[in-house]
Design an enzyme around this catalytic site. Structure first.
Site, PDB file in Angstrom:
ATOM      1  N   GLU A 111       0.365  75.108  35.325  1.00 51.10           N
ATOM      2  CA  GLU A 111       1.674  75.142  34.676  1.00 51.10           C
ATOM      3  C   GLU A 111       1.548  75.389  33.171  1.00 51.10           C
ATOM      4  O   GLU A 111       2.479  75.875  32.542  1.00 51.10           O
ATOM      5  CB  GLU A 111       2.413  73.816  34.911  1.00 51.10           C
ATOM      6  CG  GLU A 111       2.873  73.589  36.326  1.00 51.10           C
ATOM      7  CD  GLU A 111       3.608  72.269  36.488  1.00 51.10           C
ATOM      8  OE1 GLU A 111       4.670  72.281  37.125  1.00 51.10           O
ATOM      9  OE2 GLU A 111       3.137  71.244  35.978  1.00 51.10           O
ATOM     10  N   ASP A 147       3.234  67.029  29.515  1.00 50.68           N
ATOM     11  CA  ASP A 147       4.238  66.030  29.870  1.00 50.68           C
ATOM     12  C   ASP A 147       4.059  64.782  29.024  1.00 50.68           C
ATOM     13  O   ASP A 147       2.923  64.373  28.735  1.00 50.68           O
ATOM     14  CB  ASP A 147       4.099  65.624  31.346  1.00 50.68           C
ATOM     15  CG  ASP A 147       4.745  66.606  32.297  1.00 50.68           C
ATOM     16  OD1 ASP A 147       4.897  67.783  31.920  1.00 50.68           O
ATOM     17  OD2 ASP A 147       5.095  66.198  33.421  1.00 50.68           O
ATOM     18  N   ASP A 196      19.935  55.616  41.778  1.00 48.87           N
ATOM     19  CA  ASP A 196      20.364  54.777  40.648  1.00 48.87           C
ATOM     20  C   ASP A 196      20.318  53.320  41.096  1.00 48.87           C
ATOM     21  O   ASP A 196      20.602  53.012  42.266  1.00 48.87           O
ATOM     22  CB  ASP A 196      21.810  55.076  40.226  1.00 48.87           C
ATOM     23  CG  ASP A 196      21.964  56.385  39.479  1.00 48.87           C
ATOM     24  OD1 ASP A 196      20.982  56.842  38.857  1.00 48.87           O
ATOM     25  OD2 ASP A 196      23.077  56.960  39.525  1.00 48.87           O
ATOM     26  N   HIS A 235       0.661  66.394  37.236  1.00 44.91           N
ATOM     27  CA  HIS A 235       1.197  65.322  36.402  1.00 44.91           C
ATOM     28  C   HIS A 235       1.699  64.153  37.257  1.00 44.91           C
ATOM     29  O   HIS A 235       1.643  62.992  36.837  1.00 44.91           O
ATOM     30  CB  HIS A 235       2.336  65.845  35.523  1.00 44.91           C
ATOM     31  CG  HIS A 235       1.867  66.709  34.386  1.00 44.91           C
ATOM     32  ND1 HIS A 235       2.130  68.060  34.318  1.00 44.91           N
ATOM     33  CD2 HIS A 235       1.147  66.407  33.284  1.00 44.91           C
ATOM     34  CE1 HIS A 235       1.608  68.544  33.212  1.00 44.91           C
ATOM     35  NE2 HIS A 235       1.007  67.571  32.565  1.00 44.91           N
ATOM     36  N   CYS A 238      11.476  62.091  35.502  1.00 44.35           N
ATOM     37  CA  CYS A 238      11.032  61.790  36.862  1.00 44.35           C
ATOM     38  C   CYS A 238      10.202  60.512  36.857  1.00 44.35           C
ATOM     39  O   CYS A 238       9.691  60.089  35.825  1.00 44.35           O
ATOM     40  CB  CYS A 238      10.194  62.940  37.410  1.00 44.35           C
ATOM     41  SG  CYS A 238      11.077  64.513  37.556  1.00 44.35           S
ATOM     42  N   HIS A 291      20.482  59.403  39.326  1.00 45.32           N
ATOM     43  CA  HIS A 291      20.031  60.143  38.149  1.00 45.32           C
ATOM     44  C   HIS A 291      18.552  59.955  37.827  1.00 45.32           C
ATOM     45  O   HIS A 291      18.053  60.565  36.887  1.00 45.32           O
ATOM     46  CB  HIS A 291      20.872  59.744  36.935  1.00 45.32           C
ATOM     47  CG  HIS A 291      22.329  60.054  37.099  1.00 45.32           C
ATOM     48  ND1 HIS A 291      23.196  59.184  37.719  1.00 45.32           N
ATOM     49  CD2 HIS A 291      23.052  61.146  36.758  1.00 45.32           C
ATOM     50  CE1 HIS A 291      24.411  59.711  37.731  1.00 45.32           C
ATOM     51  NE2 HIS A 291      24.350  60.900  37.164  1.00 45.32           N
ATOM     52  N   GLU A 310       8.609  67.024  31.015  1.00 47.95           N
ATOM     53  CA  GLU A 310       7.991  68.119  30.278  1.00 47.95           C
ATOM     54  C   GLU A 310       8.463  68.155  28.829  1.00 47.95           C
ATOM     55  O   GLU A 310       9.650  68.005  28.542  1.00 47.95           O
ATOM     56  CB  GLU A 310       8.318  69.473  30.928  1.00 47.95           C
ATOM     57  CG  GLU A 310       7.897  69.601  32.371  1.00 47.95           C
ATOM     58  CD  GLU A 310       8.955  69.140  33.362  1.00 47.95           C
ATOM     59  OE1 GLU A 310       9.930  68.474  32.921  1.00 47.95           O
ATOM     60  OE2 GLU A 310       8.813  69.435  34.558  1.00 47.95           O
ATOM     61  N   TYR A 314       9.448  66.147  45.411  1.00 46.59           N
ATOM     62  CA  TYR A 314      10.680  65.477  45.001  1.00 46.59           C
ATOM     63  C   TYR A 314      11.273  64.703  46.174  1.00 46.59           C
ATOM     64  O   TYR A 314      11.258  65.172  47.314  1.00 46.59           O
ATOM     65  CB  TYR A 314      11.712  66.495  44.529  1.00 46.59           C
ATOM     66  CG  TYR A 314      11.351  67.206  43.253  1.00 46.59           C
ATOM     67  CD1 TYR A 314      11.705  66.682  42.018  1.00 46.59           C
ATOM     68  CD2 TYR A 314      10.660  68.411  43.282  1.00 46.59           C
ATOM     69  CE1 TYR A 314      11.374  67.333  40.840  1.00 46.59           C
ATOM     70  CE2 TYR A 314      10.323  69.072  42.113  1.00 46.59           C
ATOM     71  CZ  TYR A 314      10.684  68.529  40.891  1.00 46.59           C
ATOM     72  OH  TYR A 314      10.349  69.186  39.735  1.00 46.59           O
TER      73      TYR A 314
END
Length: 231
Positions: free
Chosen positions: A45, A49, A107, A159, A74, A142, A180, A102
């Protein structure tokens, strides 16, 4: 012309002087609840991060975190923790280029409002790190969990795995926040190696690479019989 040569020489000197911080200094800072800048491979990439242990995050740290990055915060967690939290993978067929795992977003329900504020995201992160009961989280939300692979950076040099490994190597709960770094310009371009070094120097943050974490783990597991950062 002379100015152009001088600028080129200055840039060359900056590249030649580039250096990462030591793993020992970085781990000491991380253990104390500080951020690290972690670079991945320039052939992967080529991104840096910001990473911090989730159990160390405060509202103030989260506000700064959001401001200095893309803002898409994240949280990396082991698979068994995500299973207990009832946070499955976001999609069955992962088409993301590097297969970043992912999960469904979340929340924390108690003591939060919209979930997007620095306070709410920090609280959600701490509660995910401590393994609060699954029913105390709303879905979607979120905070963006990532499922770290078993074996950490020794199985995937990302990462996601770096964040969990850093936590385990420093005695934190295995939950690392990451995002990032982007440049403070009109395009909001991605921060590359020298951009990240300049950022780390400006803020007094230690900077290491994923490869350094790989090497450190291998050295520990060779020198200490039975040692594993999965413990």
């Amino acid at each position: 012309m002379a100015n152009a040569h001088a600028a080129a020489a200055t840039k060359a000197d900056a590249v030649e002087e580039f250096a990462f911080d030591s793993m020992e200094d970085a781990l000491a800072a991380f253990a104390a609840g500080e951020f690290l800048v972690v670079m991945d491979d320039e052939g992967r990439e080529n991104e840096g991060d910001l990473i911090i242990a989730a159990d160390s995050i405060t509202t103030e740290k989260m506000a700064w975190f959001i401001k200095m990055t893309s803002g898409y915060i994240c949280i990396s967690l082991p698979g068994e923790a995500l299973d207990q939290l009832e946070l499955p993978l976001m999609v069955a067929n992962n088409q993301e280029h590097f297969k970043t795992a992912y999960t469904i977003t979340a929340d924390y329900k108690i003591g939060t409002t919209t979930g997007i504020s620095a306070h709410d995201r920090a609280l959600t992160a701490r509660k995910l790190a401590e393994g609060a009961p699954a029913h105390e989280f709303s879905r979607p939300g979120h905070m963006v969990p990532l499922r770290a692979r078993d074996g950490g950076v020794l199985t995937r040099k990302g990462h996601t795995e770096s964040a969990v490994d850093l936590c385990r190597l420093t005695g934190h709960a295995p939950a690392g926040l990451l995002c990032e770094l982007v440049n403070d310009n009109e395009q909001g371009s991605m921060a590359r190696r020298d951009d990240c070094r300049a950022f780390a120097n400006r803020w007094g943050i230690k900077m290491i690479s994923v490869d350094m974490i790989v090497a450190y783990r291998k050295s520990l597991e060779m020198c200490v019989p039975g040692f594993t950062s999965e413990m």
